[in-house]
Design an enzyme around this catalytic site. Structure first.
Site, PDB file in Angstrom:
ATOM      1  N   GLY A   1       0.833  -1.190   0.000  1.00  0.00           N
ATOM      2  CA  GLY A   1       0.000   0.000   0.000  1.00  0.00           C
ATOM      3  C   GLY A   1       0.867   1.238   0.000  1.00  0.00           C
ATOM      4  N   CYS A   2       0.382   2.275   0.610  1.00  0.00           N
ATOM      5  CA  CYS A   2       1.086   3.554   0.655  1.00  0.00           C
ATOM      6  C   CYS A   2       2.438   3.411   1.346  1.00  0.00           C
ATOM      7  CB  CYS A   2       0.231   4.578   1.394  1.00  0.00           C
ATOM      8  SG  CYS A   2       1.042   6.161   1.607  1.00  0.00           S
ATOM      9  N   PHE A   3       3.484   3.892   0.702  1.00  0.00           N
ATOM     10  CA  PHE A   3       4.810   3.753   1.296  1.00  0.00           C
ATOM     11  C   PHE A   3       5.002   4.591   2.544  1.00  0.00           C
ATOM     12  CE2 PHE A   3       6.354   6.206  -2.712  1.00  0.00           C
ATOM     13  CZ  PHE A   3       5.869   7.421  -2.261  1.00  0.00           C
ATOM     14  N   TRP A   4       4.172   5.596   2.753  1.00  0.00           N
ATOM     15  CA  TRP A   4       4.259   6.355   4.007  1.00  0.00           C
ATOM     16  C   TRP A   4       3.978   5.427   5.185  1.00  0.00           C
ATOM     17  CZ3 TRP A   4       0.496  10.828   2.400  1.00  0.00           C
ATOM     18  CH2 TRP A   4       1.112  11.636   1.449  1.00  0.00           C
ATOM     19  N   CYS A   5       3.025   4.516   5.000  1.00  0.00           N
ATOM     20  CA  CYS A   5       2.645   3.576   6.066  1.00  0.00           C
ATOM     21  C   CYS A   5       3.743   2.552   6.309  1.00  0.00           C
ATOM     22  CB  CYS A   5       1.369   2.837   5.700  1.00  0.00           C
ATOM     23  SG  CYS A   5      -0.075   3.886   5.496  1.00  0.00           S
TER      24      CYS A   5
END
Length: 179
Positions: free
Chosen positions: A9-13
Site C-alpha cells: 500500500g502507501c509507502f508512508w505507512c
C-alpha cells in the site's frame, strides 16, 4: 547490512512501521516493479509505470532477520486485497515482496504458503513474490513522511493504527521510542 524490498500500500505507512524496528538502519520510500526508469510519483499513481509504492529496508541481519521483517510486513497490511489497501486503490498499492536473491524468494513463498495453510486470514493471500527490478527513491517530500507529519489526518487515521498494531504484536523488536 542486507536489504529487503516490500510493497504494502502507501509507502508512508510501510516506511513508518519499519523505521521503528531494532536493526533497521534505513528505510527509503520509492518504487519497484515497473517498466520505466526513474518514474515520477505523479506517473506512478496514475498507473502509467507498473511500479508499486515500495520501501527499501537496510537492516542488520545480526539484529533482525529477513523472516522477521517479512512477518511484520504481512501483519501490518492486508495481504488479501488485490491492488488495494484501505482507501488506497490501484496497482501501485499492490502487496508484493520483491526478492533480491533466491533465499528471500524461498522464505517469502514458504511463509505465504504457511499463512494460507494455517488459515491466518479469512481470504487467500494475493501478495506477489517477484524478482526485484531497479528500486527508485521517491521524491524527498515522501521520505520520513510520518516522522515529519504526525499531525496530518492521513497519519492519524491510517498510519497510527498500524503503529499501534506493531507495538502490540512486536514490542520486543522496537527500537528507541523516539522514532
Amino acid at each position: 547490512m542486507e536489504e529487503a524490498i516490500f510493497a504494502g500500500g502507501c509507502f508512508w505507512c510501510t516506511e513508518a512501521v519499519f523505521q521503528k524496528l531494532k536493526g533497521v538502519e534505513k528505510v527509503v520510500s520509492g518504487f519497484c516493479g515497473g517498466h520505466i526508469k526513474n518514474p515520477p510519483y505523479r506517473e506512478v499513481v496514475q498507473g502509467r509505470t507498473g511500479h508499486a509504492e515500495s520501501i527499501l529496508v537496510s537492516y542488520d541481519p545480526e539484529t533482525i532477520d529477513y523472516l522477521t521483517l517479512l512477518k511484520i510486513h504481512m501483519a501490518t497490511h492486508d495481504p488479501t486485497t488485490l491492488n488495494r489497501q484501505g482507501y488506497d486503490v490501484g496497482e501501485h498499492y499492490r502487496s508484493a515482496v520483491f526478492y533480491l536473491d533466491e533465499n528471500q524468494k524461498q522464505i517469502a513463498e514458504n511463509y505465504i504458503e504457511q499463512l494460507n495453510n494455517d488459515g491466518t486470514y479469512p481470504d487467500p493471500i494475493v501478495t506477489k513474490v517477484e524478482p526485484a527490478t531497479d528500486f527508485y527513491p521517491a521524491e524527498d517530500y515522501h521520505q520520513d513522511y510520518y516522522k515529519n507529519n504526525r499531525e496530518q489526518g492521513y497519519c492519524q487515521v491510517i498510519i497510527d493504527p498500524k503503529i499501534r498494531k506493531l507495538k502490540n504484536q512486536y514490542s520486543t523488536l522496537l527500537a528507541d521510542e523516539n522514532n
